[in-house]
Write an enzyme that holds these catalytic residues in place. Structure first.
Site, PDB file in Angstrom:
ATOM      1  N   CYS A  46       0.612   4.034  10.244  1.00 21.87           N
ATOM      2  CA  CYS A  46       1.123   5.115   9.404  1.00 21.87           C
ATOM      3  C   CYS A  46       1.685   6.212  10.301  1.00 21.87           C
ATOM      4  CB  CYS A  46       0.039   5.691   8.508  1.00 21.87           C
ATOM      5  SG  CYS A  46       0.627   7.078   7.531  1.00 21.87           S
ATOM      6  N   ASN A  59      -4.647   0.023   8.552  1.00 20.34           N
ATOM      7  CA  ASN A  59      -3.398   0.764   8.694  1.00 20.34           C
ATOM      8  C   ASN A  59      -3.389   1.489  10.037  1.00 20.34           C
ATOM      9  OD1 ASN A  59      -1.150   2.311   8.517  1.00 20.34           O
ATOM     10  ND2 ASN A  59      -1.730   3.370   6.638  1.00 20.34           N
ATOM     11  N   THR A 113       8.812   0.035  -1.392  1.00 22.50           N
ATOM     12  CA  THR A 113       9.638   1.111  -1.931  1.00 22.50           C
ATOM     13  C   THR A 113      10.338   0.753  -3.237  1.00 22.50           C
ATOM     14  OG1 THR A 113       9.944   1.785   0.342  1.00 22.50           O
ATOM     15  CG2 THR A 113      11.456   2.722  -1.242  1.00 22.50           C
ATOM     16  N   ASN A 152      -6.689  -0.971   1.880  1.00 25.54           N
ATOM     17  CA  ASN A 152      -5.953  -0.477   3.046  1.00 25.54           C
ATOM     18  C   ASN A 152      -6.727   0.685   3.661  1.00 25.54           C
ATOM     19  OD1 ASN A 152      -3.938   1.523   4.332  1.00 25.54           O
ATOM     20  ND2 ASN A 152      -2.741  -0.356   4.195  1.00 25.54           N
ATOM     21  N   LYS A 166      -2.051  -4.109  10.007  1.00 28.82           N
ATOM     22  CA  LYS A 166      -0.679  -3.757   9.591  1.00 28.82           C
ATOM     23  C   LYS A 166       0.052  -3.132  10.775  1.00 28.82           C
ATOM     24  CE  LYS A 166       1.828  -1.405   5.855  1.00 28.82           C
ATOM     25  NZ  LYS A 166       1.675  -0.806   4.510  1.00 28.82           N
ATOM     26  N   SER A 171       0.830  -1.205   0.000  1.00 28.56           N
ATOM     27  CA  SER A 171       0.000   0.000   0.000  1.00 28.56           C
ATOM     28  C   SER A 171       0.868   1.261   0.000  1.00 28.56           C
ATOM     29  CB  SER A 171      -0.888  -0.012   1.240  1.00 28.56           C
ATOM     30  OG  SER A 171      -1.679   1.152   1.284  1.00 28.56           O
ATOM     31  N   ASN A 191       5.301  -1.786   8.806  1.00 29.66           N
ATOM     32  CA  ASN A 191       5.171  -0.466   8.212  1.00 29.66           C
ATOM     33  C   ASN A 191       6.533   0.242   8.341  1.00 29.66           C
ATOM     34  OD1 ASN A 191       4.146   2.078   7.270  1.00 29.66           O
ATOM     35  ND2 ASN A 191       2.130   1.524   8.032  1.00 29.66           N
ATOM     36  N   THR A 192       6.583   1.505   7.992  1.00 26.69           N
ATOM     37  CA  THR A 192       7.873   2.203   7.976  1.00 26.69           C
ATOM     38  C   THR A 192       8.370   2.537   9.382  1.00 26.69           C
ATOM     39  OG1 THR A 192       6.673   4.279   7.750  1.00 26.69           O
ATOM     40  CG2 THR A 192       7.452   3.259   5.728  1.00 26.69           C
ATOM     41  N   GLY A 202       8.882  -5.040   4.053  1.00 30.08           N
ATOM     42  CA  GLY A 202       9.905  -4.152   4.615  1.00 30.08           C
ATOM     43  C   GLY A 202      11.212  -4.371   3.871  1.00 30.08           C
TER      44      GLY A 202
END
Lengths: 310, 243
Positions: free
Chosen positions: A136, A133, A272, A105, A171, A26, A198-199, A249
């Protein structure tokens, strides 16, 4: 290397049989159809749609992007056209080039927004599961705030589960001391699956001005640099819960997909890498049978969690 | 949008910090479109406006602003560069018979190519090229051959003393459509000057092809991506002060 035997890359997720475990993550693939200008997206196992909120959102001011040595920081802030437009416009456009089922998402700022958004997307035929999500890092007063507290996360998961018919995947954020705590909370709340990671929250400063490059100071770091962190998280969560895991990831090649599945992922999201190489998922899907041949793997679903028995 | 491996033919300094690269292997771009060039050791590709195309050779101009563009200056002829070409939406210039082109600084790059395209179509545009100072002024000789060129400098060291927008206010130029590229204050000035034109915007980008939403702006018709619906927008469309 030639592939001598037929390699079975299929996996099953919540009864949905996918041709392969590769899913664009996403936020790195828009609503999918624009990537059809690069290649035939129907080869993808599934697609995770851009994070969607109840109403349309612009997101954060620019700049939203900062480069890093092995990845990038983003602070988009959930720009999206709103849940009804996603269901009625974006999914219809995607359906013309992508006949398979997708993952919606869902983001939000309140329990109510999460539930209402999830219900709208739950009603779309093209969607086979809802990804919540709660991780985020780029939305003030929402997003990650719901994913860091185990109690809130459990309640939110339950609230959404009570209102939707389709499987719910939570997530998870890596920005916690122990990701297995939030993983267990989501499972207790009724999550049918988990996706992670996630990030990671990060920052870059401008050398001339000494100010953060990102307008809202910090954002989410992603890219190949986070792969070992993500792999460790998937490995640990696999030992903590029994629901299926979608691993992500820093995945940037077919070998990374195999590692993620060894660690316990039933499917793998590529994020990414799509942004620096629009053909990333296509290349990974094409490489998978060759890497399986090299490793003596005939059926990909056999290797899920293999690291825990090795 | 196309993936291509480009071969560097020449890479030379035009001023102490502005370079010209000539590259082989790209298809003919639309004026106003851009390409993303990948560099060893840097995660993201860099966006550059297509600044010329002749006999299969693509030209780009770049200013050294950081480690990436600094590394570009060290590339030698023959280097292979991974690129995504023909990105974005370029100028809508067809049918313009009295074009006005307005540049600020290195915004001249995509407009040089636009001027070439007008020249090929037998149209001689008016071109107002603004620079900080005389030593920044590039492409003057080339442009004066194919345009009615007016040069402005902020310090008055060459041509009109002031910026391009001030020049236009004091020296009316007849035009049917204008095409502008330069720093944001200049583009705001052009928008106030007239909405009968197009603005080419610049933004820090993630992907360059519409996937990451890293470069979205607000317009009168909703959110748009500088890399996809842009970089060229109708002048009346952009809302500069949305946030």
């Amino acid at each position: 290397m030639p592939v001598n035997s037929i390699k079975d890359t299929r996996i099953e997720l919540f009864g949905n049989v996918m041709d392969n475990p590769v899913i664009p993550a996403s936020g790195t693939f828009g609503f999918g159809y624009e990537f059809n200008d690069w290649y035939d997206v129907s080869i993808l196992g599934s697609i995770a749609l851009k994070g969607t909120t109840l109403e349309a959102r612009y997101g954060n001011p620019l700049p939203r992007i900062a480069e890093c040595p092995a990845g990038m920081i983003n602070a988009i802030g959930l720009q999206n056209p709103g849940a009804e437009a996603v269901r009625d416009v974006e999914l219809k456009k995607l359906g013309k080039v992508y006949p398979k089922k997708v993952i919606a998402n869902v983001g939000g700022h309140s329990f109510d927004e999460y539930v209402r958004t999830a219900k709208i997307l739950d009603s779309a035929d093209e969607v086979f599961c809802i990804e919540l999500n709660v991780s985020c890092p780029n939305v003030k007063g929402g997003g990650m705030a719901f994913g860091l507290d185990a109690g809130i996360l459990e309640e939110l998961t339950r609230a959404v589960k009570n209102e939707v018919k389709k499987p719910v995947v939570v997530k998870l954020s890596p920005n916690v001391t122990d990701i297995t705590v939030t993983a267990r909370a989501a499972e207790r709340g009724g999550a049918d699956g988990l996706s992670l990671i996630n990030t990671l929250v990060g920052m870059r400063l401008d050398l001339n001005s000494a100010r953060p490059i990102i307008s809202v100071k910090r954002g989410g770091y992603s890219g190949p640099g986070v792969f070992p962190v993500a792999l460790n998280a998937v490995y640990n969560v696999r030992e903590a819960v029994s629901v299926p895991i979608i691993g992500m990831g820093g995945v940037s090649c077919a070998e990374n997909v195999i590692e993620m599945m060894y660690a316990g992922a039933s499917a793998v999201m590529v994020g990414t890498q799509n942004l620096i190489d629009p053909f990333a998922c296509k290349k990974i899907i094409e490489e998978l049978p060759k890497v399986m041949e090299k490793l003596g793997i005939d059926r990909l679903s056999d290797i899920i969690g293999r690291a825990h028995n090795a | 949008m196309k993936q291509a491996t480009l071969t560097l033919l020449t890479n030379k300094a035009l001023t102490p910090d502005v370079y010209e690269m000539r590259l082989a292997g790209a298809d003919r771009p639309v004026p106003g479109s851009f390409l993303e060039i990948g560099l060893d050791g840097f995660f993201l590709k860099r966006p550059f406006g297509a600044a010329g195309y002749k006999d299969g050779v693509l030209t780009v101009y770049y200013r050294v602003v950081g480690a990436g563009t600094e590394a570009m200056t060290r590339l030698s002829s023959g280097a292979k560069l991974e690129a995504l070409t023909m990105l974005g939406t370029g100028f809508n210039y067809k049918g313009s018979t009295r074009p006005l082109i307005v540049s600020g600084g290195l915004g001249i790059a995509p407009l040089k190519y636009l001027a070439d395209c007008f020249h090929e179509a037998g149209v001689r545009p008016a071109f107002v090229a603004g620079f900080r100072c005389r030593s920044d002024a590039i492409l003057i000789d080339e442009l004066s051959k194919i345009c009615d060129l007016f040069v402005t400098t902020d310090d008055g060291s060459l041509g009109y003393h002031g910026n391009a927008v001030e020049f236009l206010k004091q020296n009316p130029v007849a035009f049917d459509r204008y095409f502008a590229c330069g720093p944001e204050p200049m583009l705001r000035g052009m928008q106030r000057f007239s909405v009968n034109g197009q603005l080419s915007l610049e933004a820090r980008m993630g992907c360059g092809f519409g996937a990451c939403m890293g470069c979205s702006i607000t317009t009168v018709s909703g959110f748009k991506r500088v890399c996809k619906e842009g970089p060229v927008f109708d002048a009346g469309e952009v809302i500069f002060d949305a946030r």
